[in-house]
Design a protein around this motif. Structure first.
Motif, short mmCIF file in Angstrom:
data_model
loop_
_atom_site.label_atom_id
_atom_site.label_comp_id
_atom_site.label_asym_id
_atom_site.label_seq_id
_atom_site.Cartn_x
_atom_site.Cartn_y
_atom_site.Cartn_z
N ARG A 69 42.44 -5.11 -36.54
CA ARG A 69 42.71 -3.82 -35.78
C ARG A 69 42.39 -3.95 -34.41
O ARG A 69 41.27 -4.43 -34.06
CB ARG A 69 41.84 -2.97 -36.65
N CYS A 70 43.25 -3.49 -33.56
CA CYS A 70 42.87 -3.31 -31.94
C CYS A 70 43.01 -2.10 -31.59
O CYS A 70 43.33 -1.19 -32.11
CB CYS A 70 43.54 -4.48 -31.46
N LYS A 71 42.32 -1.82 -30.34
CA LYS A 71 42.35 -0.42 -29.61
C LYS A 71 42.62 -0.76 -28.30
O LYS A 71 42.50 -1.82 -27.49
CB LYS A 71 40.96 0.06 -29.79
N LEU A 72 43.15 0.15 -27.67
CA LEU A 72 43.39 0.16 -26.12
C LEU A 72 42.29 0.98 -25.40
O LEU A 72 42.27 2.31 -25.84
CB LEU A 72 44.85 0.66 -25.93
N ILE A 73 41.59 0.51 -24.60
CA ILE A 73 40.55 1.33 -23.73
C ILE A 73 41.24 1.48 -22.50
O ILE A 73 41.65 0.60 -21.79
CB ILE A 73 39.30 0.55 -23.85
N ILE A 83 39.81 6.15 -25.52
CA ILE A 83 40.72 5.00 -26.09
C ILE A 83 42.08 5.71 -26.33
O ILE A 83 42.20 6.91 -26.40
CB ILE A 83 40.17 5.13 -27.68
N GLY A 85 44.59 4.36 -28.03
CA GLY A 85 45.41 4.22 -29.20
C GLY A 85 44.59 3.05 -30.07
O GLY A 85 43.96 2.23 -29.57
N TRP A 86 44.95 3.18 -31.28
CA TRP A 86 44.46 1.98 -32.57
C TRP A 86 45.70 1.68 -33.00
O TRP A 86 46.67 2.35 -33.42
CB TRP A 86 43.43 2.87 -33.49
N TRP A 87 45.81 0.41 -33.49
CA TRP A 87 46.87 -0.15 -34.22
C TRP A 87 46.46 -1.35 -35.05
O TRP A 87 45.64 -2.12 -34.56
CB TRP A 87 48.17 0.05 -33.59
N GLY A 99 50.68 4.91 -27.13
CA GLY A 99 49.36 5.45 -27.03
C GLY A 99 49.47 6.52 -26.02
O GLY A 99 50.56 6.60 -25.50
N THR A 101 46.64 8.89 -22.79
CA THR A 101 45.27 9.24 -22.28
C THR A 101 45.56 10.58 -21.50
O THR A 101 46.78 10.74 -20.97
CB THR A 101 44.85 8.10 -21.27
#
Length: 125
Positions: A69-73, A83, A85-87, A99, A101
Motif C-alpha cells: 500500500r502506498c500513499k501520496l504526501i 495525504i 491519496g492511498w492505493w 488523488g 489536496t
C-alpha cells in the motif's frame, strides 16, 4: 412568426449565460511534473489540475514494489502536508491514479510517493 422570434431570443439569451459557465476553467491550466528515483527505480508523472477547492492530482507510477500500500504526501511551500491519496501498488504502469489536496497548484512544493514510511520518489516542478 412572433413566437419563433421569441423562442430565438430565449435561446440566444441562454447561450450567452450558459456557454461561459460550461467552458469556464476552475483554475490554472494543468501542469505536469515528472521524476525518477535512481535508488528505488520508481518513475512518476503527476498531472496537477487547479480547482476552486484545491488541486486534482493524476499520478502515473512505474516500477512500484508489488503487493504494497502506498500513499501520496503533498507538501506545500509553507511546510504543511496532506495525504493526497492511498492505493495498492499492484496496478498497470500506465494506469492513472487519482488523488487530491486542498492546496492550490501554485502552493505545492513537492509530492512524495511513500511505501512503509520510505519515500520512493519525490516529484517536483
Amino acid at each position: 412568426m412572433l413566437v419563433g422570434a421569441a423562442v430565438l431570443a430565449v435561446l440566444v439569451a441562454l447561450g450567452v449565460v450558459l456557454v461561459p459557465r460550461l467552458t469556464r476553467d476552475d483554475g490554472p491550466a494543468a501542469v505536469t511534473w515528472h521524476a525518477a528515483d535512481a535508488t528505488s527505480g520508481v518513475v512518476a508523472t503527476a498531472d496537477l489540475v487547479g480547482k476552486s477547492w484545491g488541486t486534482e492530482l493524476w499520478m502515473t507510477i512505474e516500477n512500484m514494489p508489488k503487493g504494497m500500500r502506498c500513499k501520496l504526501i503533498v507538501h506545500d511551500r509553507s511546510g504543511r502536508t496532506e495525504i493526497g491519496g492511498w492505493w495498492g501498488t499492484d496496478h498497470a504502469p500506465d494506469e492513472r491514479i487519482p488523488g487530491s489536496t486542498s492546496f492550490p497548484v501554485g502552493e505545492i512544493e513537492r509530492l512524495d510517493v511513500v511505501v512503509d514510511m520510505t519515500v520512493l520518489v519525490s516529484v517536483r516542478p
